[in-house]
Design a protein around this motif. Structure first.
Motif, mmCIF file in Angstrom:
data_model
loop_
_atom_site.group_PDB
_atom_site.id
_atom_site.type_symbol
_atom_site.label_atom_id
_atom_site.label_comp_id
_atom_site.label_asym_id
_atom_site.label_seq_id
_atom_site.Cartn_x
_atom_site.Cartn_y
_atom_site.Cartn_z
ATOM 1 N N ALA A 153 6.065 -1.131 4.877
ATOM 2 C CA ALA A 153 6.834 -1.585 6.040
ATOM 3 C C ALA A 153 8.151 -0.830 6.158
ATOM 4 N N ASP A 154 8.835 -0.583 5.046
ATOM 5 C CA ASP A 154 10.104 0.164 5.085
ATOM 6 C C ASP A 154 9.887 1.604 5.535
ATOM 7 N N ASN A 155 8.825 2.241 5.041
ATOM 8 C CA ASN A 155 8.540 3.622 5.453
ATOM 9 C C ASN A 155 8.217 3.695 6.950
ATOM 10 N N MET A 156 7.448 2.728 7.430
ATOM 11 C CA MET A 156 7.136 2.702 8.860
ATOM 12 C C MET A 156 8.410 2.523 9.693
ATOM 13 N N LYS A 157 9.281 1.622 9.258
ATOM 14 C CA LYS A 157 10.529 1.378 9.998
ATOM 15 C C LYS A 157 11.433 2.603 9.974
ATOM 16 N N ILE B 79 3.764 -6.821 16.307
ATOM 17 C CA ILE B 79 4.438 -7.260 15.084
ATOM 18 C C ILE B 79 5.789 -6.570 15.004
ATOM 19 N N ARG B 80 6.836 -7.331 14.731
ATOM 20 C CA ARG B 80 8.157 -6.734 14.600
ATOM 21 C C ARG B 80 8.259 -5.919 13.316
ATOM 22 N N ALA B 81 9.091 -4.887 13.350
ATOM 23 C CA ALA B 81 9.289 -4.026 12.179
ATOM 24 C C ALA B 81 10.061 -4.782 11.105
ATOM 25 N N GLY B 82 9.922 -4.320 9.864
ATOM 26 C CA GLY B 82 10.639 -4.927 8.755
ATOM 27 C C GLY B 82 9.807 -5.965 8.023
ATOM 28 N N GLN B 83 10.430 -7.107 7.695
ATOM 29 C CA GLN B 83 9.762 -8.139 6.914
ATOM 30 C C GLN B 83 8.544 -8.733 7.619
ATOM 31 N N PRO B 84 8.570 -8.964 8.963
ATOM 32 C CA PRO B 84 7.339 -9.459 9.610
ATOM 33 C C PRO B 84 6.144 -8.530 9.435
ATOM 34 N N THR B 85 6.404 -7.208 9.437
ATOM 35 C CA THR B 85 5.317 -6.257 9.202
ATOM 36 C C THR B 85 4.768 -6.386 7.784
ATOM 37 N N ALA B 86 5.672 -6.530 6.802
ATOM 38 C CA ALA B 86 5.235 -6.702 5.406
ATOM 39 C C ALA B 86 4.424 -7.985 5.241
ATOM 40 N N TYR C 271 -4.647 -6.904 -9.500
ATOM 41 C CA TYR C 271 -4.474 -5.454 -9.507
ATOM 42 C C TYR C 271 -4.039 -4.936 -8.135
ATOM 43 N N THR C 272 -4.599 -5.508 -7.072
ATOM 44 C CA THR C 272 -4.216 -5.082 -5.724
ATOM 45 C C THR C 272 -2.759 -5.416 -5.440
ATOM 46 N N SER C 273 -2.290 -6.575 -5.907
ATOM 47 C CA SER C 273 -0.895 -6.947 -5.682
ATOM 48 C C SER C 273 0.066 -6.007 -6.385
ATOM 49 N N ILE C 274 -0.390 -5.381 -7.473
ATOM 50 C CA ILE C 274 0.470 -4.452 -8.205
ATOM 51 C C ILE C 274 0.452 -3.058 -7.576
ATOM 52 N N THR C 275 -0.708 -2.601 -7.179
ATOM 53 C CA THR C 275 -0.844 -1.222 -6.701
ATOM 54 C C THR C 275 -0.523 -1.057 -5.224
ATOM 55 N N PHE C 276 -0.626 -2.125 -4.439
ATOM 56 C CA PHE C 276 -0.362 -2.025 -2.997
ATOM 57 C C PHE C 276 0.899 -2.817 -2.685
ATOM 58 N N ASN C 277 1.937 -2.126 -2.188
ATOM 59 C CA ASN C 277 3.233 -2.743 -1.928
ATOM 60 C C ASN C 277 3.486 -2.812 -0.426
ATOM 61 N N PRO C 278 3.284 -3.972 0.214
ATOM 62 C CA PRO C 278 3.488 -4.073 1.665
ATOM 63 C C PRO C 278 4.928 -3.801 2.086
#
Length: 428
Positions: free
Chosen positions: A336-340, A349-356, A325-332
């Motif tokens: 990460a995209d919103n933060m970038k 931590i670098r922005a983008g995929q490393p942050t996710a 359920y957590t994997s469905i409701t929480f999208n890293p």
């Protein structure tokens, strides 16, 4: 706290919200005792005294505030609305259109709410049809009388329409609390139904051979679980986030530090509900089978919370659904995209995929703690009730998590409104 409560009632608009909330909660409780048309209340009470029910029915009756086994106009309670909300939420993964609506803001949320209402009515028709058709047989196995004496097609259709209309009314009442009352309406109605069953729980325990000892053990258990739930439900793993300065025209934006709160129990009680529902299905299927068959006897013996195999499977399913359920409701990736996009980054931590990837790593570690916590809290009441010889209790670990969680959130909502009016809140 009493001073803050008095301050809340002295504030006209907040007093109105509190009174609206309490009035709707009272109406909801009243509706659970109003039987549906053509239901014999005398026969129904006799069946409740004589017959037992499956674990899934006990859980559904708990969420319905005791109305389902009373065959009342609110027999389904808020359960179809909860199920519909979960289905619509899960459909975001399967149907891209639902994910697009989720990202459209208020307009998209309004459309998703509309879909949720349609699914609620569909589920209400389906569930009320099942309840009406099995009320004289599987709902109360072993009962010597019939709760619905005249089980003709027109009678059953009227009962189905009444229960479906009752579900629509409950859904409307929940939305009124959310809009014009205090707290989340759906959660508060669940809270009302569960809390109303607590005196009956104490009364059932008191009928045992050692009433003082049994009641004391149960109360101590609930108090201990409540303390653990209060501690864990407010626990967070805070991931620091910094925003770089941006100059737009003559204004400077960003340059602030904040954090992403990761709750220890991100899935709430959804994994427990899913696990209980799945393990209760074989027992319900066996109810319709021939009781002399070996497979029916095996299911009856092993798919009950008195079986060690059942408890082990129960714990494993809770842990599995907590991660699912957590994997469905929480999208890293989305976070990460919103933060970038807004110039945010996690220090080191670098922005983008490393942050996710980092967010996913942290969430998985925190999830282990939350999943094990859920499994322990859900199983402790079963173990205690087994040791006391108490069968089919309507309140367990799931109920306590809901009661404490909803209570804390409602107090926080009232506290926030008091703070806006410069009063000292409940939590100070």
């Amino acid at each position: 706290m009493l001073k803050a409560l008095a301050s809340a009632f002295r504030t006209p608009d907040l007093r109105t919200k509190l009174l609206v909330t309490m009035l709707i909660m009272a109406l909801y409780r009243l509706g659970t005792y109003v039987p549906a048309p053509f239901v014999s209340y005398t026969n129904l009470q006799k069946c409740l005294d004589e017959a037992g029910t499956a674990d899934l029915l006990t859980m559904m009756n708990m969420f319905a505030g005791g109305g389902m086994l009373q065959l009342s106009i609110f027999a389904l309670g808020i359960m179809p609305y909860i199920t519909a909300s979960i289905i619509v939420q899960l459909m975001r993964v399967v149907i891209p259109r639902f994910e697009e609506l989720h990202k459209e803001g208020q307009t998209g949320q309004a459309k998703l709410t509309e879909y949720t209402r349609y699914v609620t009515i569909f589920l209400a028709i389906l569930q009320s049809s099942v309840i009406a058709s099995v009320a004289n047989s599987a709902l109360f196995p072993g009962c010597s009388v019939k709760p619905i004496p005249d089980a003709s097609v027109p009678t059953l259709l009227l009962i189905i329409v009444t229960m479906t209309a009752g579900t629509g009314l409950v859904m409307w009442l929940a939305e009124i609390i959310t809009e014009r009352g205090v707290g989340n309406g759906m959660s508060l109605l669940i809270f009302t139904g569960i809390a109303a069953n607590f005196p009956a729980l104490v009364g059932t325990v008191a009928k045992g051979a050692n009433p003082v000892k049994d009641v004391s053990v149960v109360l101590v258990m609930f108090l201990a679980i409540t303390l653990v739930v209060v501690f864990v439900e407010q626990s967070q793993r805070r991931i620091p986030v910094q925003y770089a300065k941006r100059v737009v025209g003559r204004r400077t934006y960003g340059g602030t530090s904040t954090y992403i709160p990761i709750k220890v129990n991100m899935a709430n009680v959804i994994p427990v509900i899913f696990a209980s529902s799945i393990l209760s299905i074989p027992q319900m299927v066996a109810t319709f089978g021939d009781q002399t068959k070996p497979w029916v006897q095996w299911v009856s013996a092993n798919f009950s919370y008195t079986s060690p195999w059942y408890l082990a499977a129960y714990a494993l399913l809770i842990i599995f659904f907590a991660f699912f359920y957590t994997s469905i409701t929480f999208n890293p990736e989305e976070i990460a995209d919103n933060m970038k996009r807004y110039g945010g980054f996690i220090p080191g931590i670098r922005a983008g995929q490393p942050t996710a990837d980092y967010l996913r790593y942290v969430i998985n570690r925190v999830n282990w703690v939350g999943a094990i916590y859920l499994a322990i809290v859900a199983m402790i009441p079963y173990l205690v009730f087994n040791s006391l010889g108490i069968q089919r209790m309507g309140i367990g670990g799931t109920s306590i998590i809901i009661l404490v969680g909803v209570g804390l959130q409602t107090v926080k909502d009232i506290d926030a409104q008091l703070q806006q009016r410069h009063y000292e809140g409940f939590l100070r």
